[in-house]
Design an enzyme around this catalytic site. Structure first.
Site, mmCIF file in Angstrom:
data_model
loop_
_atom_site.group_PDB
_atom_site.id
_atom_site.type_symbol
_atom_site.label_atom_id
_atom_site.label_comp_id
_atom_site.label_asym_id
_atom_site.label_seq_id
_atom_site.Cartn_x
_atom_site.Cartn_y
_atom_site.Cartn_z
ATOM 1 N N VAL A 112 0.832 -1.205 0.000
ATOM 2 C CA VAL A 112 0.000 0.000 0.000
ATOM 3 C C VAL A 112 0.865 1.253 0.000
ATOM 4 C CG1 VAL A 112 -1.727 1.310 1.288
ATOM 5 C CG2 VAL A 112 -1.951 -1.168 1.079
ATOM 6 N N ARG A 140 15.032 -1.410 9.932
ATOM 7 C CA ARG A 140 15.652 -2.429 9.073
ATOM 8 C C ARG A 140 15.489 -2.120 7.586
ATOM 9 N NH1 ARG A 140 10.994 -4.982 11.007
ATOM 10 N NH2 ARG A 140 9.505 -5.610 9.380
ATOM 11 N N CYS A 142 -10.675 -1.987 3.429
ATOM 12 C CA CYS A 142 -10.764 -2.036 1.965
ATOM 13 C C CYS A 142 -12.120 -2.545 1.476
ATOM 14 C CB CYS A 142 -9.636 -2.889 1.394
ATOM 15 S SG CYS A 142 -9.418 -4.486 2.200
ATOM 16 N N SER A 145 -3.955 -9.882 -1.787
ATOM 17 C CA SER A 145 -3.183 -8.670 -1.518
ATOM 18 C C SER A 145 -3.717 -7.926 -0.309
ATOM 19 C CB SER A 145 -3.171 -7.744 -2.739
ATOM 20 O OG SER A 145 -4.486 -7.425 -3.139
ATOM 21 N N GLY A 146 -4.959 -8.211 0.083
ATOM 22 C CA GLY A 146 -5.491 -7.630 1.313
ATOM 23 C C GLY A 146 -4.752 -8.111 2.546
ATOM 24 N N PRO A 166 5.478 -30.091 -1.984
ATOM 25 C CA PRO A 166 4.650 -29.970 -0.777
ATOM 26 C C PRO A 166 4.099 -28.547 -0.643
ATOM 27 C CG PRO A 166 6.777 -30.960 -0.262
ATOM 28 C CD PRO A 166 6.871 -30.460 -1.670
ATOM 29 N N ARG A 176 -11.694 -15.170 1.671
ATOM 30 C CA ARG A 176 -10.441 -14.964 0.942
ATOM 31 C C ARG A 176 -10.428 -15.901 -0.265
ATOM 32 N NH1 ARG A 176 -7.733 -10.615 1.877
ATOM 33 N NH2 ARG A 176 -7.313 -11.061 4.064
ATOM 34 N N HIS A 186 -10.982 -6.823 -4.889
ATOM 35 C CA HIS A 186 -12.028 -7.405 -4.047
ATOM 36 C C HIS A 186 -13.367 -7.341 -4.782
ATOM 37 C CE1 HIS A 186 -9.188 -7.651 -0.927
ATOM 38 N NE2 HIS A 186 -9.665 -6.793 -0.053
#
Length: 344
Positions: free
Chosen positions: A14, A39, A130, A160-161, A182, A235, A242
């Site tokens: 974002v 960081r 959102c 991406s939410g 896996p 999701r 969305h």
């Protein structure tokens, strides 16, 4: 003279989108400063054709900064937003930290622009969730016409939410399916590749999730406390965008054709509603776009004054970064902030 803008959380999805949109829309900024955790100091981010180096949020002096667009998470916002606001810098926050504070306006400019004037109590403005942002853009013009009584909404929310980690997990799991590797779940509670997960945020005592509760509380705060709303948030394995299946019950009669006409003229809305193959918008097509797209508008004969529709939007833009920049533009347009360097 233009404004000095800080973008906190500039290395996230974002935050990067905020930088893109500030430049795209020509926001009157003389200086833009990207901020993140220690960081990330020195990390390079793009702003138009320029490259900016990230500075540390916790040591940055906001005394000559006009606006801080913040997308650094709720705990960071809780800690830093009041300190930033106390230095005279207006914070527009994308987290859930301040949305339900009565002294902090929760704003979607197409829906409740007048409420922005309450920002001066804490120098903080909240951006909605959102999924709520695109919903209320579509509901507001219809509510003004016929008064919404009840909303039933089912969301189909992209990964991406959940941030970069969510996008990475979908990509890695999809690849693993095809090469028979896996599959591991880190960000999501169950496999997301080729699957749907009816669980976003934490569960609450009544069986709803926090994401579903947010849609209720935020719609009531921004649009009308009398509206009854129930949500199921899911999701889905989509990277960006969305989608929402929305069922509405109104106090007054309203036809599907009336709703189409109203929404075609409404700010932020774009109606694509043809009764033919492909005559609707999908999340894939909404990615990178500013509009809230509305399709499949039809009357619901099972309730009096009922409508159903399909609402799609880019969650990183209207659901987050774009709405944040639009709030900043609203402050400027109404003369509620001026560049501090100029004032000095």
């Amino acid at each position: 003279m233009g404004f000095k803008i800080a973008v906190a959380g500039a290395t996230g999805n974002v935050g990067r989108e905020m930088l893109n949109i500030l430049e795209e829309r020509g926001f009157p900024a003389d200086e833009v400063v990207p901020l993140a955790s220690r960081r990330s100091v020195g990390t390079e981010v793009s702003y138009g054709d320029r490259t900016l180096k990230v500075k540390a949020l916790d040591t940055y002096d906001f005394s000559d900064t006009d606006l801080c667009l913040m997308s650094a998470g709720g705990s960071i916002s809780k800690e830093f937003a009041p300190k930033i606001g106390a230095q005279g810098c207006v914070v527009i926050d994308n987290s859930s930290a301040w949305r339900y504070d009565q002294d902090v306006p929760l704003i979607v400019p197409e829906v409740n622009p007048d409420a922005v004037e309450g920002f001066s109590r804490k120098n903080i403005i909240a951006n909605p969730n959102c999924s709520t942002a695109q919903l209320v853009v579509a509901l507001k013009p219809l509510h003004d016409k016929a008064r919404i009584k009840r909303v039933v909404v089912s969301t189909y929310q992209s990964v991406s939410g959940a941030g970069k980690e969510g996008m990475d997990e979908l990509f890695e799991q999809t690849r693993a399916v095809f090469v028979a590797d896996p599959i591991s779940n880190r960000k999501f509670t169950k496999r997301i590749a080729f699957n749907c997960i009816p669980h976003i945020d934490v569960f609450m005592e009544d069986g709803y999730t926090k994401e579903e509760w947010k849609m209720v509380a935020e719609t009531k705060k921004m649009l009308d406390p009398k509206i009854k709303l129930t949500a199921t948030c899911v999701r889905v394995p989509v990277f960006i965008g969305h989608s929402e299946a929305v069922n509405l019950e109104f106090e007054q009669p309203i036809s599907a054709e009336e709703a189409r006409d109203i929404l075609r003229e409404a700010p932020g809305c774009l109606v694509v509603d043809k009764h033919e193959d492909g005559g609707y918008v999908t999340p894939y097509e909404s990615a990178g776009e500013d509009a809230t797209y509305i399709s499949r508008i039809r009357e619901d004969p099972t309730v009096e004054n009922g409508l159903a529709m399909w609402v799609v939007s880019d969650n990183l833009r209207k659901g987050a970064a774009l709405n944040t920049v639009q709030i900043a533009e609203l402050l400027v347009a109404r003369g509620l902030i001026t560049p501090r360097k100029q004032a000095a």
